[in-house]
Design a protein around this motif. Sequence first.
Motif, short mmCIF file in Angstrom:
data_model
loop_
_atom_site.label_atom_id
_atom_site.label_comp_id
_atom_site.label_asym_id
_atom_site.label_seq_id
_atom_site.Cartn_x
_atom_site.Cartn_y
_atom_site.Cartn_z
N VAL A 147 31.59 59.69 -20.56
CA VAL A 147 32.44 60.59 -19.68
C VAL A 147 31.82 60.34 -18.27
O VAL A 147 32.85 60.53 -17.36
CB VAL A 147 32.20 61.98 -20.02
N PHE A 169 34.06 59.53 -15.28
CA PHE A 169 34.28 60.56 -14.10
C PHE A 169 34.25 59.69 -12.74
O PHE A 169 34.86 60.15 -11.70
CB PHE A 169 33.05 61.49 -14.32
N MET A 191 36.87 57.31 -12.04
CA MET A 191 38.28 58.39 -11.61
C MET A 191 37.96 58.55 -10.14
O MET A 191 38.89 58.63 -9.29
CB MET A 191 38.22 59.62 -12.39
N VAL A 232 37.06 65.89 -24.66
CA VAL A 232 37.08 65.76 -23.20
C VAL A 232 38.05 64.50 -22.62
O VAL A 232 38.80 64.79 -21.66
CB VAL A 232 35.72 65.55 -22.73
N TYR A 233 38.04 63.51 -23.38
CA TYR A 233 38.62 62.45 -22.96
C TYR A 233 40.10 62.48 -22.88
O TYR A 233 40.67 61.89 -21.86
CB TYR A 233 38.40 61.25 -23.81
N VAL A 237 40.77 64.14 -19.51
CA VAL A 237 40.43 63.29 -18.35
C VAL A 237 41.22 61.96 -18.12
O VAL A 237 41.88 61.59 -16.94
CB VAL A 237 38.83 62.82 -18.63
N LEU A 238 41.57 61.48 -19.32
CA LEU A 238 42.37 60.25 -19.37
C LEU A 238 43.84 60.65 -19.12
O LEU A 238 44.60 59.83 -18.21
CB LEU A 238 42.01 59.56 -20.59
N TRP A 279 43.88 60.71 -15.55
CA TRP A 279 43.84 59.46 -14.80
C TRP A 279 44.95 58.95 -14.75
O TRP A 279 45.39 58.10 -14.11
CB TRP A 279 42.65 59.03 -15.14
N LEU A 338 45.25 64.03 -11.29
CA LEU A 338 43.70 63.48 -11.18
C LEU A 338 42.64 64.76 -10.82
O LEU A 338 41.73 64.63 -11.44
CB LEU A 338 43.96 62.40 -9.98
N GLY A 385 42.07 66.50 -14.04
CA GLY A 385 41.21 65.70 -14.81
C GLY A 385 40.04 65.72 -14.18
O GLY A 385 38.94 65.70 -15.18
N MET A 386 39.66 65.46 -12.96
CA MET A 386 38.29 65.49 -12.41
C MET A 386 37.62 66.90 -12.80
O MET A 386 36.45 66.99 -13.04
CB MET A 386 38.09 65.30 -11.08
N ALA A 443 36.58 67.04 -16.21
CA ALA A 443 35.43 66.37 -16.78
C ALA A 443 34.15 66.95 -16.30
O ALA A 443 33.28 67.18 -17.00
CB ALA A 443 35.71 64.65 -16.14
#
Lengths: 168, 316
Positions: free
Chosen positions: A65, A69, A72, B120-121, B124-125, B128, B136, B139-140, B143
């Motif tokens: 992760v 992160f 990203m 979590v993925y 986040v994904l 993204w 974004l 998502g950040m 994360a």
Amino acid sequence: MTIAFYLASAVAIAATIMVITRRNVVHALLYLILSLLAVALMFFALGAPFIAALEVMVYAGAIMVLFVFVIMMLNLGPAGVAQERAWLPPRMFVGPAILAAILLADLLVLLAGNPASAGQPQVVAPKAVSLALYGPYLLAVELASLLLLAGLVGAYHLGRREPKKEND
Amino acid sequence: MTEPWRSLVVIVGVLAIALLVIMAQVWLERRIIARWQDRRGPNRVGPFGLLQLIADVIKLFTKEDWTPPFADRPVFVLAPAVVMTAGMMSFAVIPFAPTIGIVDLNIGLLFFLAMSSMGVYSVVLGGWASNSKYSLLGGMRAAAQMLSYEVFMGLSLAGVVALAGSFSLRDIVEAQRHGWFIVPQALGFVVFLIAGIAETHRLPFDLPEAESELVAGYHTEYSSMKFGMFFVGEYVGIALVSAMITTLFLGGWLGPWLPPLAWFGIKTFFFMCFFYLMRGSLPRPRYDQLMAYGWKLMLPLAMLNLLVTGAFLAAR
């Protein structure tokens, strides 16, 4: 369990090949996560459920992760893919492939000479792992925690606030 | 019934009932929050508005399923599936009653933590792959938030494991026969509850989708059933965390008079309502407040809880 083990191994190998051949970093990372999950399943099939759970939690769940992160945040986009393509032409794989083939041959020779080394697997419960960690391997655990502490102190040092300069 | 058939029936039954409860929550939440806010809530479709749920599902299914041209298509499609899969997988280890439960792993608790870290993925994904700035940002945030709160979610449970002497959820419930862990582990309970809310990114910790600043955060670009998966995934999280709190701190199926399954249901229902109450009553903190709160308050509390529990066990 044997079939599960070989299936997971096949997935792990396939996923790992995908990791090194992908141009897009996030796609490569996704395959790496898949590979780690497959390895966890292999551990489970071998009778080490505790290590399997830790593999998923620590590697696939926490470390990857962080990778995602950071990538990203960098937000590479198509430029990154193009750069990757320029840096990784197929002939780049020749050298590592030869070296890896030598290692594989080495491993096969070793295994062929000593077939008894693959002993009967037995299930290791979480308690047995803890007893071993805090019994004969206590020193290693303490050393690892020291290493983590060093990392923590280092991160704290890097992340500290700069003192305000007088004449700014 | 032979053994494989029995386990198949249990698996299908648990999945079906879990899905039903999860879907019903959408209706339940709207009704309960409406009551608390002195409104009526959905009451037009069917008796008590019960069919509202079906109407919503039909609407979601028939909407245009649009993938933006600038999105990373395979990851965009994969992301919503991850949250559902990870969430539903966790139900495998939950002991609903002495004889009902899909599997009793000796690492049951770790399995739950591992699956929740897989969840979590999804967020986040999703953020993204949408390739848009609001997604974004969402998502950040997700994360960082979920990674931080996962740390002491695990730590807060260490006390329970130490007291029960096992990672197996069934053993943990059995160990509470002479007193629920919520009493000796009150601190761990509070930390786990708060971490659980953050982990499911529900209000007040729904910063990844904070609609007042990020449109809809990580699922801004999603539509139709892909959005539906994220939406339902959140309710899977609520049901899961409620069931885990019940199992770990409130003695799971244990209780007098009523059958075990009923006790499990009542306790889980109570915590689901608590989740709704949080949504209905608390404002959203600022992002840096959320992170500071996590690392500077919750982490030391979880450590303290573990230390005291350890000292207590060593002294006994």
